[in-house]
Scaffold this motif. Structure first.
Motif, short mmCIF file in Angstrom:
data_model
loop_
_atom_site.label_atom_id
_atom_site.label_comp_id
_atom_site.label_asym_id
_atom_site.label_seq_id
_atom_site.Cartn_x
_atom_site.Cartn_y
_atom_site.Cartn_z
N TYR A 1 0.83 -1.21 0.00
CA TYR A 1 0.00 0.00 0.00
C TYR A 1 0.86 1.26 0.00
O TYR A 1 0.48 2.28 -0.59
CB TYR A 1 -0.93 -0.01 1.21
CG TYR A 1 -2.22 -0.77 0.95
CD1 TYR A 1 -3.17 -0.26 0.07
CD2 TYR A 1 -2.48 -1.98 1.57
CE1 TYR A 1 -4.34 -0.94 -0.19
CE2 TYR A 1 -3.66 -2.67 1.33
CZ TYR A 1 -4.58 -2.15 0.44
OH TYR A 1 -5.74 -2.83 0.19
N VAL A 2 2.02 1.22 0.66
CA VAL A 2 2.94 2.35 0.61
C VAL A 2 3.42 2.56 -0.83
O VAL A 2 3.48 3.70 -1.32
CB VAL A 2 4.14 2.11 1.55
CG1 VAL A 2 5.24 3.15 1.29
CG2 VAL A 2 3.70 2.17 3.00
N ALA A 3 3.74 1.46 -1.53
CA ALA A 3 4.17 1.58 -2.92
C ALA A 3 3.05 2.12 -3.81
O ALA A 3 3.28 2.95 -4.69
CB ALA A 3 4.64 0.22 -3.43
N LEU A 4 1.80 1.66 -3.55
CA LEU A 4 0.67 2.15 -4.34
C LEU A 4 0.43 3.63 -4.11
O LEU A 4 0.10 4.38 -5.05
CB LEU A 4 -0.58 1.35 -3.99
CG LEU A 4 -0.59 -0.13 -4.42
CD1 LEU A 4 -1.89 -0.79 -3.97
CD2 LEU A 4 -0.42 -0.26 -5.91
N SER A 5 0.59 4.07 -2.87
CA SER A 5 0.41 5.50 -2.61
C SER A 5 1.47 6.32 -3.31
O SER A 5 1.19 7.40 -3.85
CB SER A 5 0.45 5.75 -1.09
OG SER A 5 1.75 5.56 -0.58
N GLN A 6 2.70 5.80 -3.34
CA GLN A 6 3.77 6.50 -4.04
C GLN A 6 3.47 6.59 -5.54
O GLN A 6 3.65 7.64 -6.17
CB GLN A 6 5.09 5.76 -3.82
CG GLN A 6 6.29 6.40 -4.50
CD GLN A 6 6.68 7.71 -3.84
OE1 GLN A 6 6.77 7.78 -2.62
NE2 GLN A 6 6.87 8.74 -4.64
N PHE A 7 2.99 5.50 -6.10
CA PHE A 7 2.64 5.49 -7.52
C PHE A 7 1.50 6.49 -7.82
O PHE A 7 1.56 7.23 -8.81
CB PHE A 7 2.23 4.08 -7.93
CG PHE A 7 1.61 4.00 -9.29
CD1 PHE A 7 2.38 4.14 -10.44
CD2 PHE A 7 0.24 3.80 -9.45
CE1 PHE A 7 1.80 4.08 -11.69
CE2 PHE A 7 -0.34 3.74 -10.70
CZ PHE A 7 0.44 3.88 -11.83
N SER A 8 0.50 6.50 -6.95
CA SER A 8 -0.64 7.40 -7.17
C SER A 8 -0.20 8.86 -7.08
O SER A 8 -0.68 9.71 -7.84
CB SER A 8 -1.74 7.11 -6.15
OG SER A 8 -2.16 5.77 -6.25
N GLN A 9 0.69 9.16 -6.15
CA GLN A 9 1.18 10.54 -6.05
C GLN A 9 1.96 10.93 -7.31
O GLN A 9 1.82 12.04 -7.81
CB GLN A 9 2.07 10.67 -4.81
CG GLN A 9 2.39 12.10 -4.41
CD GLN A 9 3.58 12.66 -5.19
OE1 GLN A 9 4.43 11.93 -5.65
NE2 GLN A 9 3.60 13.99 -5.33
N ASN A 10 2.77 10.00 -7.82
CA ASN A 10 3.56 10.29 -9.01
C ASN A 10 2.67 10.54 -10.22
O ASN A 10 3.01 11.35 -11.10
CB ASN A 10 4.53 9.14 -9.31
CG ASN A 10 5.63 9.04 -8.28
OD1 ASN A 10 5.82 9.94 -7.46
ND2 ASN A 10 6.35 7.93 -8.28
N THR A 11 1.55 9.86 -10.28
CA THR A 11 0.66 10.01 -11.43
C THR A 11 -0.38 11.10 -11.24
O THR A 11 -1.20 11.35 -12.14
CB THR A 11 -0.05 8.68 -11.70
OG1 THR A 11 -0.76 8.26 -10.52
CG2 THR A 11 0.96 7.60 -12.09
N GLY A 12 -0.41 11.74 -10.08
CA GLY A 12 -1.31 12.86 -9.85
C GLY A 12 -2.71 12.46 -9.42
O GLY A 12 -3.64 13.27 -9.49
N ASP A 13 -2.88 11.23 -8.93
CA ASP A 13 -4.18 10.76 -8.47
C ASP A 13 -4.27 11.00 -6.97
O ASP A 13 -3.89 10.16 -6.16
CB ASP A 13 -4.34 9.27 -8.81
CG ASP A 13 -5.77 8.79 -8.59
OD1 ASP A 13 -6.53 9.48 -7.88
OD2 ASP A 13 -6.11 7.70 -9.11
#
Length: 1631
Positions: A1297-1309
């Motif tokens: 979930y930490v990795a998913l949050s990082q990905f979402s922040q990078n993509t602007g979601d």
């Protein structure tokens, strides 16, 4: 009795044939085949038995006699066995082999072959007299009336030997065959020598007859001497009479009824009183009762160096070595008229003189053996413990002395011949366990025997001896080449003429010339000493002497060459001279040569020498005194009346006075410098002259000395002079040594494995570095790559060069120009640098040092060399048989005191107990209780009076080359046996450390690998059945190590504290941080996670995994080596050492072999299961990702998923379909875990690798900004989440979930970003119950700090960052710690806490400065540029260093794939150059930033780089002169506004920069409306409107919900911070 004896003869020989050199390896191999620990070695035999095994019964049971040589005669039968083809086999291998190690293989072949024959002879009651070369001589001593029966027995023994061992086929194509000779009659025995050393000889006509019979026999034939034929029962033999030679060829035996050979055998045994009838041992001599007198007698017949090892208790297997020796063979032929007794006295006299002379030169008289015309003496220089420098010179001088003595003092001597050879040989035990001998085997042994017959009456030597002696060429005479039997290329031969003084003096020269392309390194202090002496001599008019002292190869000659260059540059007159060891014996030689150089007569022709000298002396020395120099300079001036009346002493004084006068006149015109290399070889008279000269003439003397040489009294007095300075030459620093290696190889950078190779072997010695580099080039094991050439990156095999290009380099060839081609080098994939043999020169140096140690110290060093450069004392003790801890520590401390070994000091906290001791790891299935009790009993705490252990139990070698040389000394079979023992010891320790709760570095690795039955790999140690790979069997069946994965469902256990903790689910970040603080502060030290023992996985990698891979490779267990290479690679990645992981995986690739172009043809050389192949792909994918090889990383990750049965689609339609399955079908179809725990763990292993591969995939696709890449990345995150939930591990779910949050922040979601973060907080309840959970907590805290920074909550972000940093520091996770520090720096920077920023960067520099983390360095220098631009004068690194790094690394594949980071770097550089109006450089970096801005995302680094890019636009608008750029301004303003709009649309999840960009946008719009913006006063961004844009506290939302102080340790260097206005804020955050 008869049945016992018959069984003994028939069966025992077949069951006890084990050569001494292979017994230990055989025992270990047998144990390996059963999967059990090898049984402890049997206790050593008593001293008498060990001595008796080396000697014949003739000596063991003889009656003591007087000191004079006395003849004793007896009747007996002699058996001579000659092994044919062995000399030819050695010659063939010496011509065709690539390595000298093949001679070790030949020794093993011969030892195994001869041991069978020895045991067969012993079974028939024979007494092995000696094994000389390839000839075995045995004796049956009986009464005369028993001879006929014994001849029948010996004939039967000979026929059986020919039948069983008559021909031996070798792989080299050269067969070994036997020819046997028999004789019978009266045998004479005599013992020669003194009270210290004695030798047994058997002489007489029948001894000559057996040698003659051997020569008459052909291959596979048996020949009886004529006397033997007359004494035997002739009717029992089928023979062929050889009338011309008076001998008989035995065909077979006739069995005539009622004759029964078994009855005859029993009858013969009654004649042999020392025959052993039991089956326990083959000789009665081995079971004698202790007898001190007998022991002392037997000791006289054994060489001293062998006795020392026996006294030390070393096993037979540990005594043999493979080394280079010098052999001297002395052959004495006597007149036939000499009486037997007189002949014995001649041999006695010769033996005493030869032994004395040889021992004085450092050698030993090994043995004496008779031949038909005389006797031979075999002398050996360089045996274990006897190695000395210049052994070839000593051997030649000793040989000439022996040659002269024998000719002059032995009256009955007919011919004296001596031959000398030098080369590698096997020195060790040959034969069976019950009877063996210490001997030497090698091609040079055969050559030295052939030279005796080829060059009779001379002292001859081979070319190697001639070259290595370093004696003057005029002492030798080249001999014509002659054909030698079974030696195809003997090489050049020389006759040694003895030491003669040639009518000449030395030449001017130095050992080395200055290399203008290679400047002198690290010698500033030494040159400063010369320059100071030079100044004092010129100003004070006093002589000065500088003496440089250093060991061989430290650079003394290079230093003299540099001084010579500097002196000539300053127009001084230099007299250079290099001395040799032989010059010490010539009186006044050094001064004679120096003055010849001074008078310039050393280079002129002999006929012109007198005229030249006369010109030089004219006007300075009176004409009548010129004749004083006749003998000194080999001239012929007329003898004057004055000189004729002088005595010798007066003449010498007058010569010296003339020299003083001449030199005094010379220094008045030009400063004079004497350069004397190797001054320790200067004669006493020259030292005395120089001492007087120093005090009378203002002259400069520069000399070099070797500290090991003992100086004469005059030299020591010279050193004590106030005008002499002794300067020690220090070793080169590591960086200088590597720079020198680059120069030698012609490259700008060398790989890390080559750096380790050179540093471990050189220890700062430039000669060693030079020789090793030349050796590497000659062996063709390096590959060279053009630095500018772009190589194909789509294949794993091409990554070596790219890995090197991605690292820092700063070493350029001297004198190179801009367009000069630059190269880097890599090591070939199939080369293991650990097993590359040393060059002969360096091996000789190291063996000389090794032989200075005591036998116990030598054995310890040899065993430690098997383990590696660093080793643990527990493993070392495991290899030392019979050593207790007290003895071990005593010898270790002795070696540490002389700096051969050194304790490894660690800056970090040391463990209270051993890192490696198995009891320190909590094993789930406990090892046997007896083993634990034994380890407790052996612990140093339980042994009273024992030496105390040091603080650390890990040592490393402190002397260069000695480890490598010691390892090469072991015979190959013993090497394998010892490496096998190391593998056994380390296998139970190959897991994570105790503080990490054990487990594999590749999760569940041991449970996922295939069973041994399916591997079908046959171990080379399994002789009887196919049991698969031995170590693999151990791994799967016995290696049950602790693992957090074994308790993967531990959260379901009903612990009270766990229930209490899980009841408090975290809802917000504040609650989570409160919970973390409470856990850190509430518990006692026993329960506190951060006060437990720190992680020691790095030590496990260094001391266990890495050596274990080496041990497995040496013993040939490639399947097991592959297993541990994967573990080592995973451990390296876990420790953020990507380059070492790449090296381990490269070794694993070489084990598998080259891949096929067609997948259906793919066939690995090593059998591995599908899971390991998938893990191999996954690890390579991660390494490629870290190296910037994005395409290859994707390919490997996909390949790994396919092997793990989790396919990843290639097309957009596949993405849609797979997304539908993952969302709606997979969540409903999650399978229940199987009931079988083993199958469950296998499934978990697969799931863990799937999660890892999918995590890599979304990170890889996230680097690209295309829509298709975004779809692939989204699918990868969804699949990762599903796999993690199926994994049922809370820590893994939190990390996901930490990795998913990082990905979402990078993509602007934004919504998904915050949602995933909240889910991670809620799932984090159970993460404090394992180290894996603690790591997940640290990742979550880092993510929260990152989130708060992006949202603008800077104080909260700083506090979270400090918490995360403390946990990372304890966990030893440098990559995560570096990421935390980057976030912490950005938060402190935006809060304008610049002092805190500096300390964060200093800590960051400690993490990344010693590694190969180019990306980390780029982030670091980007932060330094921020400080330079906005840091109010604070400086962490100068701008030049930042620019230098970018210029050298901007083309790195790693940085090319990191657009976010590089956008900020190039934008910052553009801003810097814009301030100085360097618009050409500004345009260069700004254009690069403009290309990168399209490839960035909404991450923190991407947003930061975007802001810097917009600032560049504003600076360009502010500072560009209107007159030049007026026509482009409207377009620039509009473009800037477009970029601002793009920023707001892209960087939605990074609002911390929004107001800043709004202000920038407003300033651009005002400028577009022609509002006044003066450019003349703009110097830095702070002086412009950007100062108003700087982050202020009023518009950032401060979070004050966390009161109080955090119990976090301050940074290491925080105490040194100077007081300033921000100090209170720093202390508030770090107290």
């Amino acid at each position: 009795m008869g049945g016992t004896r018959r069984g003994r003869r028939c069966g025992l020989a077949a069951t006890r044939r084990t050569p001494v050199s292979g017994s230990l390896a055989g025992n270990s191999a047998a144990a390996m085949a059963t999967g059990e620990q090898p049984a402890a070695a049997p206790p050593l035999w008593p001293m008498e038995a060990r001595l008796a095994a080396l000697l014949p019964d003739l000596l063991v049971f003889r009656k003591p006699r007087g000191p004079e040589p006395e003849l004793a005669t007896a009747q007996g039968v002699l058996l001579g066995v000659h092994v044919m083809g062995f000399t030819a086999l050695m010659d063939r291998c010496s011509l065709s082999c690539k390595s000298e190690r093949d001679m070790d293989k030949l020794a093993r072949i011969f030892s195994c072959y001869i041991s069978d024959i020895v045991e067969h002879v012993l079974c028939f009651g024979g007494d092995i007299l000696n094994i000389t070369g390839n000839v075995l001589l045995a004796l049956w001593t009986v009464k005369q009336n028993q001879l006929s029966d014994i001849i029948t027995l010996v004939a039967k023994c000979s026929l059986e030997i020919q039948e069983k061992f008559g021909i031996y086929h070798t792989r080299e194509g050269q067969d070994l065959q036997l020819k046997i000779g028999l004789s019978a009659g009266r045998i004479s025995q005599v013992i020669v020598g003194d009270e210290q050393r004695q030798y047994l000889l058997v002489i007489g006509r029948d001894v000559d007859d057996v040698q003659l019979a051997q020569r008459l026999a052909q291959a596979n034939e048996i020949v009886l001497s004529w006397n033997c034929w007359k004494l035997c029962e002739q009717y029992m033999f089928e023979v062929e009479i050889m009338k011309e030679d008076e001998a008989v060829k035995l065909r077979d035996m006739r069995i005539i009824d009622p004759f029964d050979f078994d009855e005859h055998f029993d009858k013969c045994l009654d004649y042999l009183p020392h025959y052993r009838t039991s089956a326990d041992t083959l000789r009665t001599a081995l079971e004698l009762d202790p007898d001190f007198a007998l022991e002392q007698t037997l000791r006289k017949h054994i060489m001293k160096n062998l006795l020392k090892k026996i006294d030390e208790g070393q096993p037979i297997e540990y005594i043999s070595e493979f080394r280079t020796v010098t052999m001297v063979l002395v052959s004495l032929e006597f007149h036939k008229t000499a009486w037997m007794l007189h002949l014995c006295h001649l041999i006695q006299e010769a033996a005493l003189y030869i032994s004395t002379v040889i021992e004085k030169g450092g050698g030993q008289l090994s043995r004496i053996f008779m031949f038909e015309k005389g006797c031979m003496f075999l002398c050996i220089f360089g045996l274990p413990g006897d190695k000395k420098p210049d052994e070839c010179a000593h051997a030649l001088e000793s040989s000439f002395s022996i040659f002269s003595f024998c000719w002059e003092n032995l009256a009955e001597t007919k011919l004296v011949s001596i031959s000398i050879t030098n080369g590698p040989v096997f020195c060790g035990m040959i034969g069976a366990v019950a009877r063996h001998e210490y001997t030497v085997i090698g091609p040079k042994v055969s050559l030295v025997a052939r030279m005796i017959t080829a060059y009779p009456g001379l002292v001859s030597c081979d070319e190697v001896t001639y070259l290595r002696s370093m004696l003057p060429a005029y002492n030798f005479k080249k001999l014509p080449q002659k054909m030698m039997k079974n030696i195809s290329n003997p090489g050049k031969m020389y006759e040694y003429l003895g030491h003669r003084r040639c009518i000449m003096f030395g030449k001017r020269h130095l050992a080395r010339e200055r290399n203008k392309n290679h400047p002198l390194l690290d010698r500033e202090k030494e040159l400063e000493a010369f320059q100071m002496a030079q100044q004092e001599c010129l100003h004070q008019k006093k002589g000065q002497a500088v003496l440089y002292e250093g060991g061989k190869g430290c650079g003394k000659s290079q230093l003299l060459a540099e001084i010579n260059f500097l002196a000539y540059k300053e127009q001084h007159r230099v007299l250079p001279l290099k001395l040799k060891e032989t010059d010490f014996k010539q009186c006044f030689y050094a001064i004679q040569t120096l003055m010849a150089i001074f008078f310039e007569i050393d280079t002129c022709p002999a006929y012109y020498r007198q005229e030249c000298l006369h010109k030089q002396l004219h006007g300075m020395v009176e004409e009548p005194l010129h004749c004083l120099f006749n003998d000194l300079f080999f001239v012929k001036f007329p003898l004057s009346f004055e000189v004729s009346h002088m005595d010798d002493l007066t003449r010498q004084k007058k010569v010296k006075a003339c020299f003083f006068q001449v030199l005094q006149e010379a220094v008045r015109e030009t400063p004079l410098i004497f350069l004397i290399d190797e001054a320790q070889y200067m004669d006493t008279a020259s030292w005395e002259f120089l001492e007087t000269l120093l005090s009378t003439v203002p002259i400069i003397m520069v000399m070099t000395l070797t500290p090991t040489f003992t100086l004469c009294g005059c030299a020591q007095h010279f050193l004590q002079s106030s005008q002499a300075v002794l300067v020690p030459i220090l070793k080169l620093a590591a960086t200088s040594l590597l720079r020198m290696a680059c120069w030698e190889l012609g490259v700008v950078s060398i790989p890390q494995e080559l750096q380790i190779y050179l540093l471990h072997r050189c220890f700062g010695n430039p000669l060693y570095c030079e020789v090793l580099c030349q050796d590497l080039l000659s062996k063709d094991i390096l590959l060279f790559h053009d630095l500018q050439k772009v190589e194909e990156n789509s294949k794993w095999e091409n990554l070596s060069a790219n890995a090197m290009k991605s690292t820092m380099y700063g070493i350029f060839p001297a004198g190179s120009e801009e367009d000069h081609e630059l190269y880097i080098c890599t090591v070939k994939d199939d080369v293991n640098l650990d097993t590359v043999l040393l060059p002969p020169l360096l091996k000789e140096i190291a063996v000389n040092q090794l032989d200075q140690l005591s036998p116990a110290e030598q054995l310890l060093v040899k065993c430690a060399a098997v383990i590696g450069h660093s080793f643990h004392i527990d493993l070392l003790q495991h290899l030392l048989p019979g050593w207790n801890k007290n003895k071990l520590l005593q010898v270790l401390r002795a070696l540490v005191d002389i700096h051969v070994l050194c304790w490894i000091n660690k800056s970090q906290e040391l463990p209270a107990d051993s890192i490696i001791v198995p009891s320190s790891i909590k094993i789930i299935e406990q090892i046997k209780e007896e083993k634990k009790k034994k380890s407790d009993a052996d612990s140093p705490l339980s042994l009273q009076g024992e030496l105390s252990l040091p603080q650390t139990e890990v040592l490393e070698f402190g002397v260069p080359l000695i480890r490598e040389a010691a390892w090469e000394l072991w015979p190959k079979a013993q090497q394998i046996a010892l490496h096998l023992e190391c593998a056994y010891f380390l296998r139970d320790l190959a897991c994570r450390c105790g503080s990490c709760h054990g487990g594999d570095f590749v999760p569940f690795h041991r449970f996922a690998i295939c069973s041994t039955e399916s591997c079908n790999g046959t171990s080379r140690f399994c002789s009887y059945k196919d049991t698969g790979s031995v170590l693999r069997q151990v791994i799967t069946d016995k290696l049950q190590l602790p693992s957090p994965q074994d308790s993967f469902q531990f959260q379901r256990k009903s612990f009270r504290s766990q229930e209490a903790f899980t009841s408090e689910h975290c809802r917000t970040e504040e609650e989570f941080l409160d919970q973390v603080n409470r856990k850190l502060s509430q518990a006692s030290p026993e329960k506190d996670m951060l006060t437990t023992k720190p992680c020691h996985c790095e030590d496990i990698l260094k001391l266990v995994l890495s050596p274990l891979t080496h041990h497995c490779l040496v013993i040939g267990e490639t399947t097991c080596a592959f297993y541990y290479l994967l573990e080592a690679a995973a451990a390296s990645l876990d420790l953020s050492d990507n380059y070492m992981a790449f090296l381990y995986l490269k070794k694993a690739s070489s084990l598998l072999g080259q891949p096929s172009a067609f997948s259906f043809l793919k066939k690995h050389k090593v059998k591995i299961c599908q899971f390991e192949e998938a893990t191999f792909c996954c690890l390579r994918s991660e390494v490629c990702f870290n190296m910037g090889q994005i395409t290859l990383a994707k390919k490997l990750a996909r390949q790994a998923l396919r092997l793990l049965k989790r396919n990843f689609p290639w097309t957009w339609f596949g993405v849609l379909f797979q997304t539908f399955l993952e969302k709606y079908w997979r969540s409903c179809s999650l399978s229940q875990p199987p009931n079988n725990p083993s199958e469950n763990k296998k499934k978990l292993a697969v799931l863990q690798q799937q999660v890892h591969c999918l995590s890599l995939l979304w990170q890889l696709y996230n680097l690209e900004t295309t829509a298709s890449s975004h779809r692939f990345a989204c699918l990868a995150t969804l699949m990762q989440k599903n796999s993690a939930e199926e994994f049922a591990n809370e820590a893994q779910v939190v990390s996901t979930y930490v990795a998913l949050s990082q990905f979402s922040q990078n993509t602007g979601d934004r919504d998904k970003w915050l949602h995933c973060e909240q889910m991670a907080i809620q799932k984090s309840s159970l993460c404090w119950f394992s180290r894996e959970g603690l790591l997940a907590t640290a990742q979550l805290m880092q993510a929260l700090a990152y989130t708060k920074l992006c949202l603008g909550h800077l104080d909260f972000s700083i506090k979270l960052g400090f918490q995360a940093h403390e946990i990372c520091r304890h966990l030893k996770k440098p990559a995560l710690e570096n990421l935390v520090l980057s976030v912490l720096f950005r938060s402190a920077f935006l809060k304008k806490k610049f002092d805190l920023c500096v300390h964060v960067l200093e800590r960051q520099w400690v993490l990344i400065s010693h590694g190969h983390d180019v990306l980390g360095l780029a982030c670091f220098y980007s932060a330094c540029l921020d400080l330079l631009l906005y840091g109010e004068g604070l400086l962490c690194r100068p701008f030049g260093e930042c620019l230098h790094f970018i210029q050298h690394c901007e083309h790195s594949c790693i940085l090319n794939s990191q657009s976010n980071v590089m956008l900020g770097v190039h934008s910052s550089l553009a801003m810097w150059f814009a301030q100085d109006s360097q618009w050409n450089l500004f345009e260069h970096h700004f254009s690069k930033a403009r290309q990168l801005v399209k490839r960035t995302n909404a991450s923190l680094f991407g947003s930061h780089g975007f802001v810097r890019f917009l600032e560049c636009h504003v600076l360009m608008l502010q500072k560009m002169p209107d007159s030049v750029f007026m026509h482009t301004l409207p377009e620039t303003c509009s473009q800037t506004l477009k970029y601002c709009k793009e920023f707001f649309s892209r960087c939605v999840t990074c609002p911390v920069y929004h107001q800043w960009v709004s202000e920038l946008k407003a300033s651009v719009m005002r400028y577009g409306k022609r509002e006044s913006m003066s450019s003349t006063n703009i110097i830095r961004p702070f002086d412009t409107c950007l100062a108003r844009i700087w982050i202020e506290g009023e518009y950032l939302e401060e979070n004050h919900s966390l009161g109080g102080h955090l119990g976090i340790q301050r940074f290491d260097r925080m105490a040194d911070v100077k007081e300033n206005k921000n100090e209170e804020e720093i202390q508030e955050c770090t107290c």
